[in-house]
Motif scaffolding. Sequence first.
Motif, PDB file in Angstrom:
ATOM      1  N   LYS A  16       1.250  -1.480  -0.236  1.00  0.00           N
ATOM      2  CA  LYS A  16      -0.213   0.098   0.311  1.00  0.00           C
ATOM      3  C   LYS A  16       0.577   0.953  -0.321  1.00  0.00           C
ATOM      4  CE  LYS A  16      -2.882   2.001   3.581  1.00  0.00           C
ATOM      5  NZ  LYS A  16      -3.809   1.942   4.251  1.00  0.00           N
ATOM      6  N   GLN A  47      -6.456  -3.975  -5.565  1.00  0.00           N
ATOM      7  CA  GLN A  47      -6.967  -4.249  -4.629  1.00  0.00           C
ATOM      8  C   GLN A  47      -6.692  -2.693  -3.696  1.00  0.00           C
ATOM      9  OE1 GLN A  47      -5.168  -7.650  -2.472  1.00  0.00           O
ATOM     10  NE2 GLN A  47      -7.321  -8.591  -3.228  1.00  0.00           N
ATOM     11  N   ASN A  48      -4.996  -2.619  -3.763  1.00  0.00           N
ATOM     12  CA  ASN A  48      -4.191  -1.377  -2.977  1.00  0.00           C
ATOM     13  C   ASN A  48      -5.482  -0.397  -3.161  1.00  0.00           C
ATOM     14  OD1 ASN A  48      -2.674  -2.017  -1.402  1.00  0.00           O
ATOM     15  ND2 ASN A  48      -1.822  -3.481  -3.316  1.00  0.00           N
ATOM     16  N   THR A  50      -7.895   0.113  -4.205  1.00  0.00           N
ATOM     17  CA  THR A  50      -9.581   0.530  -4.098  1.00  0.00           C
ATOM     18  C   THR A  50      -9.393   0.404  -2.671  1.00  0.00           C
ATOM     19  OG1 THR A  50     -10.253  -1.309  -5.074  1.00  0.00           O
ATOM     20  CG2 THR A  50     -11.392  -0.821  -3.890  1.00  0.00           C
ATOM     21  N   THR A  51      -8.440   0.100  -1.581  1.00  0.00           N
ATOM     22  CA  THR A  51      -8.274   0.701  -0.380  1.00  0.00           C
ATOM     23  C   THR A  51      -7.753   2.378  -0.183  1.00  0.00           C
ATOM     24  OG1 THR A  51      -6.878  -1.762  -0.002  1.00  0.00           O
ATOM     25  CG2 THR A  51      -6.676  -0.061   1.607  1.00  0.00           C
ATOM     26  N   GLU A  53      -8.315   4.535  -1.940  1.00  0.00           N
ATOM     27  CA  GLU A  53      -9.268   5.150  -2.230  1.00  0.00           C
ATOM     28  C   GLU A  53     -10.266   6.044  -1.317  1.00  0.00           C
ATOM     29  OE1 GLU A  53     -11.600   4.797  -5.699  1.00  0.00           O
ATOM     30  OE2 GLU A  53     -11.840   7.020  -6.424  1.00  0.00           O
ATOM     31  N   LYS A  54     -10.873   4.393  -0.549  1.00  0.00           N
ATOM     32  CA  LYS A  54     -12.046   4.336   0.386  1.00  0.00           C
ATOM     33  C   LYS A  54     -11.578   4.897   1.808  1.00  0.00           C
ATOM     34  CE  LYS A  54     -13.954  -0.097   0.519  1.00  0.00           C
ATOM     35  NZ  LYS A  54     -13.747  -1.367   0.826  1.00  0.00           N
ATOM     36  N   GLU A  55      -9.885   5.179   2.179  1.00  0.00           N
ATOM     37  CA  GLU A  55      -8.980   6.006   3.162  1.00  0.00           C
ATOM     38  C   GLU A  55      -9.292   7.522   2.946  1.00  0.00           C
ATOM     39  OE1 GLU A  55      -5.891   3.741   4.142  1.00  0.00           O
ATOM     40  OE2 GLU A  55      -6.864   1.626   4.846  1.00  0.00           O
ATOM     41  N   GLY A  56      -9.452   7.832   1.632  1.00  0.00           N
ATOM     42  CA  GLY A  56      -9.068   9.480   1.010  1.00  0.00           C
ATOM     43  C   GLY A  56      -7.865   9.376   0.924  1.00  0.00           C
ATOM     44  N   GLU A  59      -7.083  10.210  -5.797  1.00  0.00           N
ATOM     45  CA  GLU A  59      -8.477  10.044  -6.219  1.00  0.00           C
ATOM     46  C   GLU A  59      -8.787   9.596  -7.674  1.00  0.00           C
ATOM     47  OE1 GLU A  59      -9.120  14.509  -5.497  1.00  0.00           O
ATOM     48  OE2 GLU A  59      -7.640  15.353  -6.561  1.00  0.00           O
TER      49      GLU A  59
END
Length: 378
Positions: A16, A47-48, A50-51, A53-56, A59
Amino acid sequence: MDKKSVTTLTLKQINKHTVYQYIYRQRETSKFQIVQDLNMGLSTVSQNLTTLEKEGLIERNGYFASTGGRKAQIIRIVPDLRIAIGIGILKNMFHLVAVDLYGEAVARETIPLAYEDTPEYYDTFAGEVLHFIEKNEYPTEKISGISIATQGIISPDGSSVTYGAIMGNTRMQLSDFASRLPFPCHLVHDSKAAADLELWNHPKLDSALVFLLNRNLGGAVITNHSVHQGFSMHSGSLEHICVEPDGPVCYCGNRGCLETFCSANALELRSGLSVKEFFLKLRDPDSSGEHLQNIWQDYLRHLAFAIRNLNLLIDCPVILSGYLAPYFLPEDLDRLLGLINEHTPFPLAKDSLLTGTHGQYTPAIGAALFYVKNFLDT
Ligand SMILES: [Zn+2]
């Protein structure tokens, strides 16, 4: 947790971190580019992303121009996910900047406030900082910390000022600020903060001599890609090297320090003009008398003397930074270089004389980098 799952977790974190660092460095990239350059599997990268992006942290916005086939989505980090506040305190004012994850000052302000070692000063100071954060609409969780650059030598543990003859802040404590602000706080010598910014802007430099041409002169030595601190934190205090033994008295008590010739204050004292007026008149062929030309020549002569001597000790590029740096035109640099190299066995190359571009905000921005680097490292 067993050993295997710990290892898997660590590997995930490393991946990550690697993906984030890659996007950070590239500024704009695509999924395909990441897969290719990092040599990672497509599913791991997906996968990375997505993670992240989810954690902000990143973008996905817009598309690269098509080179045939499907257009690739543009991936960037979110530069203002965290904002570091940098402050440069001077005798009669302080500079305030908000710095993003790329080290860019996205907001800046100068607050007139005379320094005094009283609770009222620190109360007003903290109020202004909080007002600045509120005015720029930064939510509390965005602020990574408040880093304060001040004139004066800082104790090795960073908790207090140990020598503050200019501002009379020898008793200044980090807790004077930290107790009034609901954020992590950090205290740094303004010359060292300025050098941090120059190093940030010239990441390939292994070593450099930094001349902080501020209202009061400062300096720093960069070696091994970092700012040299010294046994009692006063490495690089080139403002007190003696350039004329019978020269004017310096605030340190000695005579003829570089401070008394090359600080912005010295230039103002000698010309009877503010720095702004001095350079306006110096550059104006109609109003620039011989008098101002002589003052400027004398300024460059003393600066060259110091640079030539210090460069013998550390063979490295020289950076002119701080308030006066943006006033240097190419012809001034040529004149300075000529004076440095007039009689020397080891001439300084033209591309080894560099100038900073952030003027009086240099220490404040440099101070903020402490929290920017902190975030990027973790
Ligand atoms: Zn001195």
